[in-house]
Design an enzyme around this catalytic site. Structure first.
Site, PDB file in Angstrom:
ATOM      1  CG  ASN A   1      -1.858  -1.173   1.235  1.00 45.80           C
ATOM      2  OD1 ASN A   1      -2.089  -1.791   0.196  1.00 45.80           O
ATOM      3  ND2 ASN A   1      -2.360  -1.534   2.408  1.00 45.80           N
ATOM      4  CB  VAL A   2       1.269   3.951  -2.255  1.00 47.75           C
ATOM      5  CG1 VAL A   2       2.066   2.915  -3.037  1.00 47.75           C
ATOM      6  CG2 VAL A   2      -0.103   4.162  -2.894  1.00 47.75           C
TER       7      VAL A   2
ATOM      8  CG  HIS B   1       4.036  -1.722  -4.529  1.00 46.74           C
ATOM      9  ND1 HIS B   1       2.856  -2.378  -4.782  1.00 46.74           N
ATOM     10  CD2 HIS B   1       5.003  -2.636  -4.725  1.00 46.74           C
ATOM     11  CE1 HIS B   1       3.110  -3.630  -5.132  1.00 46.74           C
ATOM     12  NE2 HIS B   1       4.409  -3.814  -5.097  1.00 46.74           N
TER      13      HIS B   1
ATOM     14  CB  CYS C   1      17.474  15.631 -10.914  1.00 47.32           C
ATOM     15  SG  CYS C   1      16.407  16.578  -9.805  1.00 47.32           S
TER      16      CYS C   1
ATOM     17  CB  CYS D   1      12.393  19.282 -10.480  1.00 44.68           C
ATOM     18  SG  CYS D   1      13.909  19.174  -9.511  1.00 44.68           S
TER      19      CYS D   1
ATOM     20  CB  CYS E   1      16.781  19.462 -12.970  1.00 53.21           C
ATOM     21  SG  CYS E   1      15.419  18.284 -13.018  1.00 53.21           S
TER      22      CYS E   1
ATOM     23  CB  THR F   1      -2.433  -8.758  -0.721  1.00 52.38           C
ATOM     24  OG1 THR F   1      -1.896  -8.715  -2.053  1.00 52.38           O
ATOM     25  CG2 THR F   1      -1.853  -9.957   0.012  1.00 52.38           C
TER      26      THR F   1
ATOM     27  CG  ASN G   1      -7.821 -11.464   0.993  1.00 48.55           C
ATOM     28  OD1 ASN G   1      -7.214 -10.403   1.067  1.00 48.55           O
ATOM     29  ND2 ASN G   1      -8.541 -11.821  -0.069  1.00 48.55           N
TER      30      ASN G   1
END
Ligand code: APR
Length: 245
Positions: free
Chosen positions: A102-103, A119, A130, A147, A150, A188, A213
């Site tokens: 999970n993010v 992840h 960069c 950014c 750069c 999952t 699950n």
């Protein structure tokens, strides 16, 4: 939920546990699982068509807006009892590794310490050229923010389809899976590699493999114990059954 006595006895004496979580553990925090149909404007897209380097090259603003929308959705989300039960487990098990696909950052938000975000984390943004991490950015900007170093396009610090996972996180996850006494696969579908291979690495190492699950998955026939239902219900019950807390 009734847990087999032999399972409870084994878990209470275990000193090395590895946990793999997926989007299912955040479902009771109000976040859609990864393969749930996208809602609203995003219903016309499959995640695979948005979370990829090709999609970002093709239409960086569309990808940027999807992640900005997901960050907005996560802003209102709070950890659920399943996240907090894993925090309690970590306090009672000497070597505890929480590996997550999970993010959303909810495990750390709940207080989990040893978390491997395989992840990445949607709340972090870096330069696509960069690699510099951005401290601040405007989620509602007309164009993809640039950014400051750069001028490259900023992107979420998550692993996209076709990209390799951060090496150090994956290595630690494999080592934990290979050396644990008990491996949990929680929330999952167990279909995406290399995370799906961790349960097999644990089994090959002789670990007891447990699945929690909402429904059976391709992993179910291979695990030692499968508990099907909501992780936000089962995990607190498991912690109470093992540690009476
Ligand atoms: N409790 C337990 N399990 C649940 C719950 C719940 N409340 N709600 C849903 N689930 C289960 C679903 O039955 C499903 O098997 O969680 C699983 C979620 O599976 P996916 O939606 O496939 O999400 P995930 O397994 O995390 O996807 C893995 O694939 O696309 C990539 O990078 C993406 O991290 C993602 C990875």
């Amino acid at each position: 939920m009734d847990f087999p006595q032999n399972f409870l006895r084994f878990l209470v004496s275990a000193s090395r546990v590895a946990i793999l979580t997926g989007a299912g553990v955040s479902q009771e925090s109000g976040l859609k699982t990864f393969r749930d149909a996208q809602t609203g404007l995003w219903a016309q897209y499959k995640p695979e068509d948005l979370a990829s380097p090709e999609a970002f090259v093709r239409d960086p603003k569309l990808v940027w807006d999807w992640y900005a929308w997901r960050r907005e959705a996560i802003k209102g989300a709070r950890p659920n009892p399943g996240h907090y039960a894993l925090v309690e487990m970590e306090k009672r098990i000497p070597e505890f590794t929480l590996i997550t696909q999970n993010v959303d950052g909810l495990h750390r938000f709940a207080g989990s310490q040893n978390v491997l975000e395989l992840h990445g984390n949607i709340q972090k943004v870096r330069c696509s050229q960069c690699g510099t991490f951005a401290e601040t950015w405007d989620d509602d900007s007309e164009s993809v923010p640039a950014c400051e170093i750069c001028g490259g396009a900023l992107r979420p610090d998550v692993v996209w389809f076709g990209e390799s996972l951060p090496r150090d996180g994956l290595e630690s996850a494999v080592n934990a899976s290979r050396s644990c006494q008990v491996f949990f696969s929680i929330g999952t579908s167990g279909v995406v590699q290399p995370a799906a291979a961790l349960a097999h690495a644990a089994r090959n190492n002789g670990s007891v493999v447990v699945e929690i699950n909402a429904e059976p998955t391709p992993l179910t026939p291979t695990v030692d114990f499968a508990f099907h239902g909501k992780s936000g219900v089962i995990l607190p019950e498991l912690v109470r059954a093992v540690w009476n807390s």
